[in-house]
Design a protein around this motif. Structure first.
Motif, PDB file in Angstrom:
ATOM      1  N   GLY A 200       0.710  -1.426   0.362  1.00  0.00           N
ATOM      2  CA  GLY A 200       0.211  -0.068  -0.389  1.00  0.00           C
ATOM      3  C   GLY A 200       0.663   1.250  -0.352  1.00  0.00           C
ATOM      4  N   ASP A 201       0.630   2.087   0.324  1.00  0.00           N
ATOM      5  CA  ASP A 201       1.387   3.875   0.505  1.00  0.00           C
ATOM      6  C   ASP A 201       0.959   4.447   2.141  1.00  0.00           C
ATOM      7  N   CYS A 202       1.243   2.842   2.457  1.00  0.00           N
ATOM      8  CA  CYS A 202       1.624   4.291   4.071  1.00  0.00           C
ATOM      9  C   CYS A 202       2.611   3.670   4.557  1.00  0.00           C
ATOM     10  N   GLU A 203       2.637   4.071   5.690  1.00  0.00           N
ATOM     11  CA  GLU A 203       4.215   3.617   6.925  1.00  0.00           C
ATOM     12  C   GLU A 203       3.790   2.655   7.540  1.00  0.00           C
ATOM     13  N   GLU A 204       2.551   2.363   7.924  1.00  0.00           N
ATOM     14  CA  GLU A 204       2.354   0.687   8.242  1.00  0.00           C
ATOM     15  C   GLU A 204       3.596  -0.310   7.655  1.00  0.00           C
ATOM     16  N   CYS A 205       3.045  -0.046   5.963  1.00  0.00           N
ATOM     17  CA  CYS A 205       3.388  -0.817   5.176  1.00  0.00           C
ATOM     18  C   CYS A 205       4.968  -1.278   4.785  1.00  0.00           C
ATOM     19  N   LYS A 206       5.631   0.087   4.899  1.00  0.00           N
ATOM     20  CA  LYS A 206       7.124   0.285   5.180  1.00  0.00           C
ATOM     21  C   LYS A 206       7.368  -0.485   6.060  1.00  0.00           C
ATOM     22  N   THR A 207       7.040  -0.576   7.146  1.00  0.00           N
ATOM     23  CA  THR A 207       7.568  -1.358   8.798  1.00  0.00           C
ATOM     24  C   THR A 207       7.292  -2.521   8.806  1.00  0.00           C
ATOM     25  N   HIS A 208       6.380  -3.358   7.723  1.00  0.00           N
ATOM     26  CA  HIS A 208       5.817  -3.900   8.004  1.00  0.00           C
ATOM     27  C   HIS A 208       7.032  -5.515   6.666  1.00  0.00           C
ATOM     28  N   ILE A 209       7.094  -4.812   5.516  1.00  0.00           N
ATOM     29  CA  ILE A 209       8.133  -4.854   4.924  1.00  0.00           C
ATOM     30  C   ILE A 209       9.219  -5.260   4.665  1.00  0.00           C
ATOM     31  N   GLU A 210       9.701  -4.265   6.161  1.00  0.00           N
ATOM     32  CA  GLU A 210      11.108  -3.917   6.105  1.00  0.00           C
ATOM     33  C   GLU A 210      11.204  -4.857   7.395  1.00  0.00           C
ATOM     34  N   THR A 211      10.388  -5.240   8.368  1.00  0.00           N
ATOM     35  CA  THR A 211      10.002  -5.943   9.200  1.00  0.00           C
ATOM     36  C   THR A 211      10.338  -7.531   9.370  1.00  0.00           C
ATOM     37  N   THR A 212       9.490  -7.707   7.754  1.00  0.00           N
ATOM     38  CA  THR A 212       9.710  -9.285   7.353  1.00  0.00           C
ATOM     39  C   THR A 212      10.772  -9.658   7.087  1.00  0.00           C
ATOM     40  N   THR A 213      11.221  -8.279   6.081  1.00  0.00           N
ATOM     41  CA  THR A 213      12.375  -8.919   5.892  1.00  0.00           C
ATOM     42  C   THR A 213      13.908  -9.084   6.154  1.00  0.00           C
ATOM     43  N   LYS A 214      13.397  -7.644   7.250  1.00  0.00           N
ATOM     44  CA  LYS A 214      14.937  -8.331   8.518  1.00  0.00           C
ATOM     45  C   LYS A 214      15.219  -9.509   9.712  1.00  0.00           C
TER      46      LYS A 214
ATOM     47  N   VAL B 221      19.774 -11.145   6.823  1.00  0.00           N
ATOM     48  CA  VAL B 221      19.434  -9.910   6.261  1.00  0.00           C
ATOM     49  C   VAL B 221      20.618  -9.005   7.421  1.00  0.00           C
ATOM     50  N   VAL B 222      21.110  -7.747   6.396  1.00  0.00           N
ATOM     51  CA  VAL B 222      21.996  -6.579   7.042  1.00  0.00           C
ATOM     52  C   VAL B 222      21.096  -5.344   7.052  1.00  0.00           C
ATOM     53  N   SER B 223      20.338  -5.200   5.847  1.00  0.00           N
ATOM     54  CA  SER B 223      18.886  -3.796   6.287  1.00  0.00           C
ATOM     55  C   SER B 223      18.182  -3.963   5.611  1.00  0.00           C
ATOM     56  N   ALA B 224      16.906  -2.903   5.319  1.00  0.00           N
ATOM     57  CA  ALA B 224      15.680  -3.548   4.786  1.00  0.00           C
ATOM     58  C   ALA B 224      15.976  -1.535   4.244  1.00  0.00           C
ATOM     59  N   ASP B 225      15.362  -1.304   3.125  1.00  0.00           N
ATOM     60  CA  ASP B 225      14.447  -0.206   2.642  1.00  0.00           C
ATOM     61  C   ASP B 225      13.615  -0.143   2.365  1.00  0.00           C
ATOM     62  N   TRP B 226      12.399  -0.607   2.514  1.00  0.00           N
ATOM     63  CA  TRP B 226      11.450  -0.283   1.007  1.00  0.00           C
ATOM     64  C   TRP B 226      10.469   1.283   0.865  1.00  0.00           C
TER      65      TRP B 226
ATOM     66  N   ALA C 118       6.496 -13.205   0.593  1.00  0.00           N
ATOM     67  CA  ALA C 118       5.220 -13.208  -0.103  1.00  0.00           C
ATOM     68  C   ALA C 118       4.373 -14.336   1.201  1.00  0.00           C
ATOM     69  N   LYS C 119       5.278 -15.366   2.076  1.00  0.00           N
ATOM     70  CA  LYS C 119       4.859 -15.935   3.166  1.00  0.00           C
ATOM     71  C   LYS C 119       3.609 -14.661   3.986  1.00  0.00           C
ATOM     72  N   ALA C 120       4.552 -13.427   4.062  1.00  0.00           N
ATOM     73  CA  ALA C 120       4.030 -12.254   5.579  1.00  0.00           C
ATOM     74  C   ALA C 120       2.268 -11.729   4.271  1.00  0.00           C
ATOM     75  N   GLY C 121       2.464 -12.107   3.102  1.00  0.00           N
ATOM     76  CA  GLY C 121       1.758 -10.983   2.435  1.00  0.00           C
ATOM     77  C   GLY C 121       1.079 -10.123   1.012  1.00  0.00           C
ATOM     78  N   ASN C 122       2.419 -10.495   0.930  1.00  0.00           N
ATOM     79  CA  ASN C 122       3.087  -9.224  -0.181  1.00  0.00           C
ATOM     80  C   ASN C 122       3.930  -9.860  -1.693  1.00  0.00           C
TER      81      ASN C 122
END
Length: 112
Positions: A33-47, A52-57, A83-87
């Motif tokens: 989506g277009d919100c900070e919650e999406c950013k946090t979700h994707i980055e947290t999932t990746t990290k 994984v050392v760092s992630a920035d979406w 993908a397992k987390a929904g994206n």
């Protein structure tokens, strides 16, 4: 004596390989989506993926920049976790169930 020198040479070569193995940076599109919650979700999932050392979406471009230890994980493993987390990613699509668990604001138009 010759065996000791050979052993030391082999040990040195192995340690040099360990020093040079390591961090790799890749970019991959991740639907969200277009919100900070999406950013946090994707980055947290990746990290959460081991290695994984760092992630920035980027919310606008939908592009994830991820740095990882290529001795511990691969971009494929990272995409699978996302993908397992929904994206959705270019190579892996989230299940309908995983997508349904996303907050309403994080849901995006999915290709059928």
């Amino acid at each position: 004596m010759r065996a000791k020198v050979l052993s030391l040479a082999v040990l040195f070569m192995l340690s040099v390989g360990t020093v040079f193995a390591g961090e790799k940076t890749e970019k991959v599109k991740v639907k969200g989506g277009d919100c900070e919650e999406c950013k946090t979700h994707i980055e947290t999932t990746t990290k959460a993926v081991e290695g994984v050392v760092s992630a920035d979406w980027d919310v606008e471009t939908k592009e994830l920049t991820v740095a990882f230890d290529d001795e511990k994980t691969t971009l494929e493993n990272i995409e699978k976790a996302i993908a397992k987390a929904g994206n959705d990613t270019p190579n892996f699509k989230a299940t309908d169930e995983a997508y349904g668990q996303l907050p309403e604001c994080c849901r995006y138009d999915r290709e059928k």
